[in-house]
Every structure is written in structure tokens, then in C-alpha cells.
Scaffold this active site. Structure first.
Site, mmCIF file in Angstrom:
data_model
loop_
_atom_site.group_PDB
_atom_site.id
_atom_site.type_symbol
_atom_site.label_atom_id
_atom_site.label_comp_id
_atom_site.label_asym_id
_atom_site.label_seq_id
_atom_site.Cartn_x
_atom_site.Cartn_y
_atom_site.Cartn_z
ATOM 1 N N GLU A 104 -4.729 2.284 -4.378
ATOM 2 C CA GLU A 104 -3.273 2.321 -4.298
ATOM 3 C C GLU A 104 -2.705 1.032 -3.712
ATOM 4 O O GLU A 104 -1.544 0.996 -3.290
ATOM 5 C CB GLU A 104 -2.817 3.517 -3.454
ATOM 6 C CG GLU A 104 -3.146 3.450 -1.978
ATOM 7 C CD GLU A 104 -4.539 3.968 -1.626
ATOM 8 O OE1 GLU A 104 -4.732 4.348 -0.470
ATOM 9 O OE2 GLU A 104 -5.412 3.975 -2.519
ATOM 10 N N ASP A 122 0.861 -1.192 0.000
ATOM 11 C CA ASP A 122 0.000 0.000 0.000
ATOM 12 C C ASP A 122 0.900 1.246 0.000
ATOM 13 O O ASP A 122 1.837 1.342 0.803
ATOM 14 C CB ASP A 122 -0.910 0.011 1.226
ATOM 15 C CG ASP A 122 -1.888 1.173 1.195
ATOM 16 O OD1 ASP A 122 -3.002 0.981 0.680
ATOM 17 O OD2 ASP A 122 -1.521 2.275 1.680
ATOM 18 N N ASP A 153 -1.282 8.885 -10.782
ATOM 19 C CA ASP A 153 -1.181 7.840 -11.796
ATOM 20 C C ASP A 153 0.281 7.501 -12.095
ATOM 21 O O ASP A 153 0.625 6.337 -12.320
ATOM 22 C CB ASP A 153 -1.872 8.282 -13.091
ATOM 23 C CG ASP A 153 -3.389 8.322 -12.959
ATOM 24 O OD1 ASP A 153 -3.905 7.784 -11.959
ATOM 25 O OD2 ASP A 153 -4.050 8.891 -13.856
ATOM 26 N N ASN A 174 -2.309 12.850 -4.454
ATOM 27 C CA ASN A 174 -3.343 13.311 -5.381
ATOM 28 C C ASN A 174 -3.779 14.743 -5.064
ATOM 29 O O ASN A 174 -3.965 15.568 -5.968
ATOM 30 C CB ASN A 174 -4.552 12.376 -5.320
ATOM 31 C CG ASN A 174 -4.308 11.074 -6.068
ATOM 32 O OD1 ASN A 174 -3.588 11.037 -7.053
ATOM 33 N ND2 ASN A 174 -4.914 9.991 -5.591
#
Length: 407
Positions: free
Chosen positions: A296, A253, A270, A261
């Protein structure tokens, strides 16, 4: 169909004509004798006249037989010509190639067959049939031919890679049978060029494979998706149980992904996912499988690896990720990730149990400060010795070392 009569003295046209001519000469000679000997022994001459009349009747009978034989021959000749015309119409049609062969060599080839392979029909006569077969398929075609000529498989139906005179390979569909002319076996083959159909089939297969691959792959990272995970894990669990082997699951993770983000934008997020996917692609072996588990999170299946081995693998990946620099704009940043590890059968005898323990280990790493690898606590799920694979028992001999973290 008119029944053909056997030729003999009664029906051979040539012999009948000769006999009629001979008997006509006899009759004329007898009549001449009658005229020259009008005053002689009338009884003797009368006997000869009766003989002449009898001969004349025989001539008429044989003449009728000759006319019948000639009629029969004419009818049979006409029917033979009609049959020959029909046969040539079939053989010379422009749809399929037709050939006959003896002892592995062509004895006949129609024009369509010659056109399919780029030859003149006369060039094929006497040539080995394998000249029309691509090298990789010659053993297969030779075996089919052997079976057909021996009567083992009298009817042939198969496809092969054909070879044109110009060296171009084409797809050929063959249908054949075996016939005997006297004691000689003759192979009759009908061949079709099915290259366009085969190309369409191959394109359809490739498209199907592509669509299937796309259906089990994550569009952004190219890794396997969650949909395929259940199938892959079930197969791996069955393999491990069958072979008495182990496998490990690593869950990964990205730390503080939401802030990435929020601060740098979703494109930067991304980019982070793509970087991790690329590193997984480099580090995973041929038997390993990496999945985008969701958001993620990533999940990696490592066949044949114990939890300790998988933890070392994950720790190396963790250190590699720390060295990565992401620069979506003017400002660059680094990322870290947390990992949880669990193994079959050490942490469970089914995939659901193993994933559950790997997930709990991951959250233990998160709570412990992130950027670390944790192995799940196996205390309550150690299988009995009878269920544990020998490889797992060897790797997990008591050492007195406390498990649960990577030092």
C-alpha cells in the site's frame, strides 16, 4: 566476343559488291575484245589478258574479304541479339522495379515498377521522379538524388515512403547508381516494395515497447513499479547534479490498509489502490513520476521541487484522498494516507539517502497520528554550501521557522 573490324573499302559489304560488279564488267569487255581482234596485235591483247587475270585475282580476294565481313557481321548481330535478350530478361523480371532518369525525370520504367506504383509504364516516361514519393519524404529523396547526380554519393541505398497513383502510401527500398552515356549523367534505380516487411518491423517495435512498458509498470495501478525505480532515480539524481537543481521524494502509505482488506475484502483494497493511483495521475506533472513502492506504499519523484514545495503538494493530495468515498458493497467508507518528504541535496547527496529520510519521515507521520505530512529532519545531512545547488540555498535561507511538520 568477336572483335568488330572497322568498316572501310576492304570490309564494307555494299562497297565490295559494287567493286566486284564493276571489275566483272571490265573482264567481260576484255574477253570480247580478244574474240573480235584474233588477227591483231597479239602482244597488246596478251597484255590486256594479263591485266584481266590480275583483276580476276583481285575480285577473288575482295570476294573472300566480303564473305569474311558478312560472316563477322552475322556473328556480331547474333551476339547483339543474345545480349539484348538477356538485358530484356533482366529488365522485365517480375521481382523489382527498374528505372532510369535524367534531369530528375523518368526516361525508362519497367513494368514491375509501374505495377508497384499503380501506373502504366508509358505514363511515367518524362514525369518527375518525385511523383512516386510521399510528400513528407520528398525533400529527403530530392537531396539524395542531387547528391547522386552530382557524383557526391554515386551509390544510393535508402528507404522512403512511396506514393501510389491511387494515393496509398507504401514503403520503398531504393538502390541506385550513376552512369554516364557520353557526357550525360544517367541515374539507374532499383526499387522494392518493402511495405510488408516494414509493417512487421513496426509491429515488432510496438510489441517490444509494450513489453518494456509492461515490465516497468504495476499491473493493478498502472504506475511505475519498484523495478524501474532505481533507474529513474539514478537518472534524476544525475540530472540534478549536472544542472545544479533539486528534486524531492514523497512517500505515501495508506492508513489502516490491512483493516480495509480484512473488513471489506481484497477487492475493496484494490479499489483503494486504484483510486490513489488515479489521483496521482491527475496531480503529477509531465516531469513527475509516480511508483507503486510496494503493497500500500507509493513513491513520487518531483523534479525541481524543494522539500517545502513537495510537502504542500503532498498535503493537497492528502486532503483530496480524505474526500474520496469507496463503496465496494452496501457499506461505504473513507480512507486517509500519511506522507513523508525528503529532498536532494537537503537530505542527502544520493538517492538511497534521500529515500531513507523520506521513509523515516513517513513513519514519523504514522507515529504522530496518521493522516498528515512530515518533512524529514535535515540537521545531520545538510550539504556544504559548495555542494548545495543555488536553487536549494535560495529556498532554504534561515527563517527561524521550525521545520518538521506541515501546519
Amino acid at each position: 566476343m568477336v572483335e568488330r573490324r572497322p568498316l572501310g573499302p576492304e570490309s564494307d559489304p555494299k562497297l565490295l559488291l559494287q567493286e566486284i560488279a564493276r571489275q566483272n564488267k571490265v573482264i567481260h569487255a576484255l574477253i570480247n575484245r580478244l574474240e573480235r581482234n584474233a588477227a591483231g596485235d597479239y602482244r597488246s591483247e596478251f597484255d590486256e589478258l594479263q591485266t584481266a587475270v590480275a583483276l580476276k585475282s583481285e575480285v577473288r580476294r575482295r570476294t573472300a574479304a566480303l564473305e569474311t565481313a558478312l560472316g563477322d557481321n552475322e556473328l556480331m548481330t547474333r551476339q547483339l541479339r543474345e545480349s539484348e535478350f538477356k538485358l530484356l530478361s533482366v529488365v522485365n523480371q517480375p521481382l523489382v522495379g527498374i528505372s532510369t532518369s535524367e534531369d530528375g525525370k523518368f526516361t525508362f520504367a519497367n513494368q514491375k515498377l509501374a505495377d508497384i506504383f499503380g501506373y502504366e509504364a508509358s505514363e511515367l516516361i518524362g514525369r518527375d521522379i518525385l511523383i512516386l514519393v510521399a510528400e513528407q519524404d520528398r525533400p529527403m529523396v530530392a537531396e539524395h538524388t542531387r547528391q547522386r547526380m552530382s557524383g557526391q554519393v554515386p551509390v544510393a541505398d535508402y528507404t522512403f515512403r512511396g506514393l501510389r497513383k491511387d494515393g496509398v502510401e507504401i514503403d520503398i527500398e531504393l538502390h541506385g547508381s550513376l552512369h554516364h552515356i557520353g557526357v550525360k549523367p544517367i541515374a539507374v534505380s532499383v526499387m522494392l516494395d518493402v511495405s510488408k516487411r516494414k509493417q512487421a518491423e513496426r509491429r515488432a517495435e510496438d510489441l517490444h515497447a509494450l513489453l518494456r512498458e509492461q515490465s516497468i509498470r504495476d499491473a493493478l495501478t498502472g504506475l511505475y513499479n519498484r523495478r524501474y525505480l532505481d533507474v529513474a532515480l539514478e537518472e534524476e539524481c544525475s540530472r540534478a547534479q549536472r544542472d545544479g537543481d533539486v528534486f524531492s521524494i514523497v512517500m505515501c502509505d495508506i492508513d489502516h490498509f490491512k483493516s480495509v482488506n480484512d473488513k471489506y475484502g481484497h477487492q475493496a483494497g484494490d479499489d483503494v489502490l486504484a483510486i490513489i493511483a488515479a489521483q496521482l495521475g491527475k496531480r503529477c506533472g509531465p516531469a513527475d513520476q509516480a511508483f507503486r513502492y510496494g503493497g500500500e506504499e507509493f513513491l513520487i519523484v518531483l523534479p525541481g521541487q524543494t522539500d517545502a514545495m513537495a510537502a504542500n503538494w503532498a498535503n493537497e493530495l492528502r486532503e483530496t484522498l480524505r474526500e474520496q468515498t469507496i463503496k465496494p458493497g452496501r457499506q461505504a467508507f473513507r480512507i486517509t494516507a500519511s506522507f513523508g518528504v525528503a529532498a536532494f541535496p537537503h537530505h542527502g547527496l544520493c538517492c538511497t539517502e534521500v529515500i531513507g529520510f523520506a521513509d523515516r519521515a513517513l513513519y514519523a507521520a504514522k507515529r504522530g497520528g496518521r493522516d498528515q505530512v512530515r518533512i524529514a529532519d535535515p540537521v545531520t545531512t545538510i550539504p556544504s554550501p559548495a555542494l548545495a545547488p543555488a536553487k536549494w540555498r535560495l529556498e532554504h535561507r534561515p527563517t527561524g521557522v521550525k521545520r518538521g511538520s506541515i501546519r
